[in-house]
Design a protein around this motif. Structure first.
Motif, PDB file in Angstrom:
ATOM      1  N   VAL A 167      -2.144  10.183 -10.998  1.00  0.00           N
ATOM      2  CA  VAL A 167      -3.271  11.090 -11.535  1.00  0.00           C
ATOM      3  C   VAL A 167      -3.141  12.367 -11.290  1.00  0.00           C
ATOM      4  CG1 VAL A 167      -4.562   8.785 -11.190  1.00  0.00           C
ATOM      5  CG2 VAL A 167      -4.109  10.375  -9.173  1.00  0.00           C
ATOM      6  N   ALA A 168      -4.188  13.264 -11.653  1.00  0.00           N
ATOM      7  CA  ALA A 168      -3.912  14.735 -11.523  1.00  0.00           C
ATOM      8  C   ALA A 168      -3.744  15.149 -10.163  1.00  0.00           C
ATOM      9  CB  ALA A 168      -5.170  15.353 -12.188  1.00  0.00           C
ATOM     10  N   GLU A 169      -4.529  14.526  -9.224  1.00  0.00           N
ATOM     11  CA  GLU A 169      -4.513  15.135  -7.795  1.00  0.00           C
ATOM     12  C   GLU A 169      -3.690  13.640  -7.160  1.00  0.00           C
ATOM     13  OE1 GLU A 169      -7.482  16.088  -4.273  1.00  0.00           O
ATOM     14  OE2 GLU A 169      -8.431  15.853  -6.305  1.00  0.00           O
ATOM     15  N   ARG A 170      -3.004  14.163  -6.195  1.00  0.00           N
ATOM     16  CA  ARG A 170      -2.106  13.276  -5.552  1.00  0.00           C
ATOM     17  C   ARG A 170      -3.096  12.341  -4.656  1.00  0.00           C
ATOM     18  NH1 ARG A 170       1.845  14.992  -0.714  1.00  0.00           N
ATOM     19  NH2 ARG A 170      -0.124  14.999   0.294  1.00  0.00           N
ATOM     20  N   THR A 171      -2.938  10.800  -4.809  1.00  0.00           N
ATOM     21  CA  THR A 171      -3.327   9.899  -3.875  1.00  0.00           C
ATOM     22  C   THR A 171      -2.599   9.386  -3.124  1.00  0.00           C
ATOM     23  OG1 THR A 171      -4.954   9.484  -6.017  1.00  0.00           O
ATOM     24  CG2 THR A 171      -4.743   7.768  -4.342  1.00  0.00           C
ATOM     25  N   GLU A 172      -3.146   8.839  -1.735  1.00  0.00           N
ATOM     26  CA  GLU A 172      -2.174   8.232  -0.879  1.00  0.00           C
ATOM     27  C   GLU A 172      -2.827   6.820  -0.571  1.00  0.00           C
ATOM     28  OE1 GLU A 172      -0.765   8.460   3.759  1.00  0.00           O
ATOM     29  OE2 GLU A 172      -1.965  10.017   2.810  1.00  0.00           O
ATOM     30  N   HIS A 173      -1.608   5.839  -1.057  1.00  0.00           N
ATOM     31  CA  HIS A 173      -1.972   4.472  -0.749  1.00  0.00           C
ATOM     32  C   HIS A 173      -1.503   3.779   0.752  1.00  0.00           C
ATOM     33  CE1 HIS A 173      -3.300   4.385  -4.924  1.00  0.00           C
ATOM     34  NE2 HIS A 173      -2.182   4.791  -5.337  1.00  0.00           N
ATOM     35  N   SER A 174      -2.115   2.737   1.197  1.00  0.00           N
ATOM     36  CA  SER A 174      -1.433   2.179   2.351  1.00  0.00           C
ATOM     37  C   SER A 174      -1.834   0.746   2.463  1.00  0.00           C
ATOM     38  CB  SER A 174      -1.689   2.873   3.478  1.00  0.00           C
ATOM     39  OG  SER A 174      -2.991   2.974   3.858  1.00  0.00           O
ATOM     40  N   ARG A 175      -0.834  -0.191   2.703  1.00  0.00           N
ATOM     41  CA  ARG A 175      -1.317  -1.486   2.405  1.00  0.00           C
ATOM     42  C   ARG A 175      -0.330  -2.289   3.442  1.00  0.00           C
ATOM     43  NH1 ARG A 175      -4.031  -3.501  -2.281  1.00  0.00           N
ATOM     44  NH2 ARG A 175      -4.147  -1.959  -3.846  1.00  0.00           N
ATOM     45  N   VAL A 176      -0.638  -3.617   3.952  1.00  0.00           N
ATOM     46  CA  VAL A 176       0.169  -4.354   4.631  1.00  0.00           C
ATOM     47  C   VAL A 176       1.049  -5.489   3.536  1.00  0.00           C
ATOM     48  CG1 VAL A 176       0.441  -6.295   6.391  1.00  0.00           C
ATOM     49  CG2 VAL A 176      -1.183  -4.145   6.677  1.00  0.00           C
ATOM     50  N   PHE A 177       2.118  -5.387   3.723  1.00  0.00           N
ATOM     51  CA  PHE A 177       2.920  -6.548   2.819  1.00  0.00           C
ATOM     52  C   PHE A 177       3.581  -7.547   3.821  1.00  0.00           C
ATOM     53  CE2 PHE A 177       3.254  -4.098  -1.075  1.00  0.00           C
ATOM     54  CZ  PHE A 177       2.790  -2.975  -0.617  1.00  0.00           C
ATOM     55  N   LYS A 178       3.689  -8.768   3.391  1.00  0.00           N
ATOM     56  CA  LYS A 178       4.309  -9.708   4.251  1.00  0.00           C
ATOM     57  C   LYS A 178       5.542 -10.470   3.414  1.00  0.00           C
ATOM     58  CE  LYS A 178       2.852 -14.235   6.098  1.00  0.00           C
ATOM     59  NZ  LYS A 178       1.707 -15.210   6.228  1.00  0.00           N
ATOM     60  N   SER A 179       6.631 -10.610   4.098  1.00  0.00           N
ATOM     61  CA  SER A 179       7.657 -11.634   3.652  1.00  0.00           C
ATOM     62  C   SER A 179       7.906 -12.928   4.393  1.00  0.00           C
ATOM     63  CB  SER A 179       9.067 -10.707   3.886  1.00  0.00           C
ATOM     64  OG  SER A 179      10.127 -11.352   3.567  1.00  0.00           O
ATOM     65  N   THR A 180       8.036 -13.918   3.683  1.00  0.00           N
ATOM     66  CA  THR A 180       8.629 -14.901   4.291  1.00  0.00           C
ATOM     67  C   THR A 180       9.910 -15.401   4.304  1.00  0.00           C
ATOM     68  OG1 THR A 180       7.793 -16.250   2.750  1.00  0.00           O
ATOM     69  CG2 THR A 180       5.921 -15.779   4.161  1.00  0.00           C
ATOM     70  N   ASP A 181      10.861 -14.734   3.976  1.00  0.00           N
ATOM     71  CA  ASP A 181      12.050 -14.797   3.814  1.00  0.00           C
ATOM     72  C   ASP A 181      13.024 -13.671   4.276  1.00  0.00           C
ATOM     73  OD1 ASP A 181      12.494 -14.218   0.319  1.00  0.00           O
ATOM     74  OD2 ASP A 181      11.758 -12.835   1.880  1.00  0.00           O
ATOM     75  N   GLY A 182      12.546 -12.880   5.465  1.00  0.00           N
ATOM     76  CA  GLY A 182      13.215 -11.946   6.208  1.00  0.00           C
ATOM     77  C   GLY A 182      13.393 -10.756   5.418  1.00  0.00           C
ATOM     78  N   GLY A 183      12.443 -10.408   4.370  1.00  0.00           N
ATOM     79  CA  GLY A 183      12.588  -9.040   3.876  1.00  0.00           C
ATOM     80  C   GLY A 183      13.074  -9.113   2.383  1.00  0.00           C
ATOM     81  N   LYS A 184      13.394 -10.336   1.863  1.00  0.00           N
ATOM     82  CA  LYS A 184      13.899 -10.407   0.447  1.00  0.00           C
ATOM     83  C   LYS A 184      12.867 -10.328  -0.497  1.00  0.00           C
ATOM     84  CE  LYS A 184      17.809 -13.415   1.673  1.00  0.00           C
ATOM     85  NZ  LYS A 184      17.529 -13.560   3.074  1.00  0.00           N
ATOM     86  N   ASN A 185      11.731 -10.782  -0.324  1.00  0.00           N
ATOM     87  CA  ASN A 185      10.666 -10.897  -1.161  1.00  0.00           C
ATOM     88  C   ASN A 185       9.169 -10.742  -0.532  1.00  0.00           C
ATOM     89  OD1 ASN A 185      11.731 -12.158  -3.790  1.00  0.00           O
ATOM     90  ND2 ASN A 185      12.617 -13.187  -2.409  1.00  0.00           N
ATOM     91  N   TRP A 186       8.207  -9.983  -0.997  1.00  0.00           N
ATOM     92  CA  TRP A 186       7.159  -9.424  -0.218  1.00  0.00           C
ATOM     93  C   TRP A 186       5.834  -9.718  -1.221  1.00  0.00           C
ATOM     94  CZ3 TRP A 186       7.635  -7.439   4.410  1.00  0.00           C
ATOM     95  CH2 TRP A 186       8.974  -6.924   4.978  1.00  0.00           C
ATOM     96  N   THR A 187       4.906  -9.963  -0.467  1.00  0.00           N
ATOM     97  CA  THR A 187       3.532 -10.132  -1.286  1.00  0.00           C
ATOM     98  C   THR A 187       2.243  -9.263  -0.431  1.00  0.00           C
ATOM     99  OG1 THR A 187       2.877 -11.926   0.489  1.00  0.00           O
ATOM    100  CG2 THR A 187       3.848 -12.751  -1.852  1.00  0.00           C
ATOM    101  N   VAL A 188       1.471  -8.639  -1.442  1.00  0.00           N
ATOM    102  CA  VAL A 188       0.483  -7.898  -0.964  1.00  0.00           C
ATOM    103  C   VAL A 188      -0.542  -8.871  -0.026  1.00  0.00           C
ATOM    104  CG1 VAL A 188      -1.383  -6.429  -1.199  1.00  0.00           C
ATOM    105  CG2 VAL A 188       0.690  -6.022  -2.485  1.00  0.00           C
ATOM    106  N   VAL A 189      -0.823  -8.425   1.240  1.00  0.00           N
ATOM    107  CA  VAL A 189      -1.851  -9.009   2.007  1.00  0.00           C
ATOM    108  C   VAL A 189      -3.049  -8.384   2.403  1.00  0.00           C
ATOM    109  CG1 VAL A 189      -0.014 -10.781   3.074  1.00  0.00           C
ATOM    110  CG2 VAL A 189      -0.729  -8.759   4.135  1.00  0.00           C
TER     111      VAL A 189
END
Length: 421
Positions: A392-414
């Motif tokens: 977008v025209a003005e920089r936006t900051e996002h932050s979320r918690v992600f979860k992996s159930t296989d040691g970091g190979k795959n992640w879901t947004v929680v």
């Protein structure tokens, strides 16, 4: 019950930090009781309204959450700890008690019998029923019966940490010249004579109590401490404030600022820089690495580090700042060997990969910062990631918690998007 971002499903902004009229969610404290039960505290703001805060509980390892506090009206929560099945929540002028089977909080702040202004900095448990509460400036409280009643130690100010050495000896760590010892169960206190700030007291190693400071470990023999001989051996270590330590299975790990990550297999007699996977970053930026968080269960552990600024353009420039992404290291053998998690898989799932608000590594995003994390065992990892979105025209900051159930190979947004908090 709610997912971590949808905390409060009522649609009421006073108890629901995911309501559409809410912004600025601030994740303040967390406690894991076991593999399935955990607590977290949040503070948030309401457009056209006031500040709100609350305590939330999960019984399913973070998949769903429930508000158990109602609206704490913006009150700051600094610490959540568990003592068996009993849980304590402390903060600015507040202290609550609950159990893992309860869905509400009991106000026990009046039991402190203080002046009503106590800002609880930390809560420490020791043994089956002992509880210690240290405030930011002026008071240290104790309970010998699991929080049914409290006493206040005389002659001692607050601080950052408190540690029980033996049945009669306690030590506190605080700002410069504000670290103390008591050898009579807290009835009288003496200064330890430490002129530096003590960030953490990780415990006893080889019959000496350790105090973590800036680029140094201050060690004192338990016998000398009890006898009143406050002579410390100072061991230089690291390149900045020593913030966290892990003592497990005969190995000690210390992490801190300015790329400090040390390991010792001989009770701290010697230290080695923990060999980490090669990071393809220019040498002049390597010393800017700060480790954000460490979480370990048994021999398995995870460690996150910050993003690095390569080019910081002035606000008047039309150019975007350039960052090297943060990262995550992990071990399965108590840091004997270390491997790197492929953090580019965070947000890479088909459901998120085309959305810059859900994928930190989207082509229009930069500066992914792997911040706080928690390892829950059985290859389950939670990590809070912050990043910038230039779509977008003005920089936006996002932050979320992600979860992996296989040691970091795959992640879901929680969680929902916490924005710049």
């Amino acid at each position: 019950t709610l997912h971590l971002g949808g905390l409060g499903a009522t649609g009421d902004a006073t108890v629901n930090p995911s309501d559409m009229l809410v912004y600025g969610k601030d994740f303040q404290a967390v406690e894991t009781v076991n593999d399935t039960v955990a607590y977290c505290a949040l503070r948030w703001y309401e457009y056209g309204g006031s500040d709100h805060s609350g305590v939330f509980k999960t019984l399913d390892g973070g998949l769903t959450w429930k508000n158990i506090s109602g609206d704490l009206e913006g009150g700051v929560i600094t610490s959540i700890v568990s003592l068996g099945d009993t849980v304590f929540v402390g903060g600015n002028k507040m202290l609550y008690k609950t159990t893992v089977t309860a869905d509400s909080l009991t106000d026990i702040f009046p039991l402190l019998n203080g002046d009503g202004s106590d800002y609880i900095n930390d809560i420490t448990v020791a043994g089956e029923k002992e509880l210690f509460i240290i405030t930011t400036n002026d008071s240290v409280y104790f309970s010998a019966d699991g929080g049914a009643a409290f006493g206040q130690y005389p002659q001692v100010a607050g601080g950052f940490d408190i540690f029980k050495v033996n049945d009669s000896t306690l030590v506190t760590g605080g700002n410069s010249s504000k670290s103390y010892v008591s050898t009579n169960n807290g009835q009288t206190w003496k200064s330890l004579g430490l002129s530096t700030a003590i960030w953490e007291i990780p415990g006893i190693v080889n019959d000496s109590v350790w105090f973590l400071a800036a680029s140094a470990i201050h060690k004192i023999a338990v016998a000398d401490l009890v006898a009143g001989n406050y002579t410390f051996k100072v061991q230089s270590a690291g390149n900045g404030n020593l913030q966290k330590a892990s003592i497990a299975s005969g190995k000690i790990i210390i992490t801190g600022n300015s790329n400090t990550w040390l390991g010792s297999a001989n009770n701290g007699q010697t230290w080695d820089n923990v060999e980490i996977p090669e990071i393809p970053v220019m040498n002049e930026f390597y010393d800017k690495v700060d480790y954000n968080d460490i979480s370990q269960m048994g021999n398995e552990g995870y460690l996150s580090f910050n993003r690095i600024v390569f080019a910081d353009y002035p606000s008047s420039s039309s150019l975007n700042d350039i960052y090297w992404s943060g990262g995550i290291f992990y071990t399965t053998d108590n840091w004997e060997t270390v491997k790197s998690v492929d953090v580019a898989t965070i947000g890479a799932a088909d459901a998120y990969k085309n959305d810059p608000a859900m994928n930190p590594y989207h082509s229009s995003c930069n500066g992914a910062n792997t911040s706080y994390l928690a390892y829950l065992g059985n290859n389950v990892v939670l990590v809070w990631v912050r990043w910038y979105d230039y779509s977008v025209a003005e920089r936006t900051e996002h932050s979320r918690v992600f979860k992996s159930t296989d040691g970091g190979k795959n992640w879901t947004v929680v969680t929902d998007d916490f924005g710049n908090k």
